[in-house]
Design a protein around this motif. Structure first.
Motif: not given
Length: 170
Positions: A1-4, A61-64
């Motif tokens: 998951m990319v959280t940018s 939905e959230f970072p692993s």
């Protein structure tokens, strides 16, 4: 998951389908000045919150890495809580009391996870931050009724403080 910043997070779990939000702040940064949580969602999950049951079906939905060392269980298990005690009410109670706001059907912690990721919804954020600030009264009760460093005094209140990202080890 990319959280940018600029990324859109698409949600599809048992409580929400076809909800999406955009990240407008860097992960873990640019919080409202009056909102100073002690722990990140990852730290809270690793320490043991919500009997290991809170985010099981919404991990995508959230970072692993939030879940690599999280205390997770298929069933509610109070022994997974940091203080080993049951310290939560069913979601139905939260719903009946009107404590669920906006697009976060799981309540405050879900809001915090999304806020931490970088979602900002000014009206909802204001409500949830006011609720978080009001929760500090529990820290005052621990200070007034427990000897310093006696972490076994009032374990349910301490667990609740942790679940609201306050320092329970006061």
């Amino acid at each position: 998951m990319v959280t940018s910043i600029g990324n859109t997070i698409k949600v599809c779990d048992t409580m929400q389908v076809n909800y999406q939000y955009q990240l407008v702040a860097p992960i873990g940064q640019d919080f409202a000045p009056e909102f100073t949580p002690v722990y990140s969602p990852q730290q809270m999950l690793e320490m043991g919150v919500f009997e290991g049951k809170y985010c099981n079906d919404c991990r995508n939905e959230f970072p692993s890495d939030w879940f690599s060392n999280a205390k997770i269980s298929a069933r509610s298990n109070a022994s997974l809580n940091y203080f080993g005690v049951k310290s939560r009410q069913p979601l139905s109670v939260w719903q009946q009391k009107g404590w669920i706001f906006g697009p976060d059907p799981r309540g405050w912690f879900q809001w915090y996870c999304r806020y931490y990721l970088g979602r900002r919804l000014p009206e909802i954020d204001s409500i949830q931050i006011k609720r978080w600030r009001a929760f500090s009264r529990h820290a005052g009760q621990i200070r007034a009724n427990c000897e310093p460093a006696d972490i076994f005094c009032r374990p349910r209140q301490r667990q609740a403080l942790l679940q609201w990202s306050y320092d329970p080890l006061i």
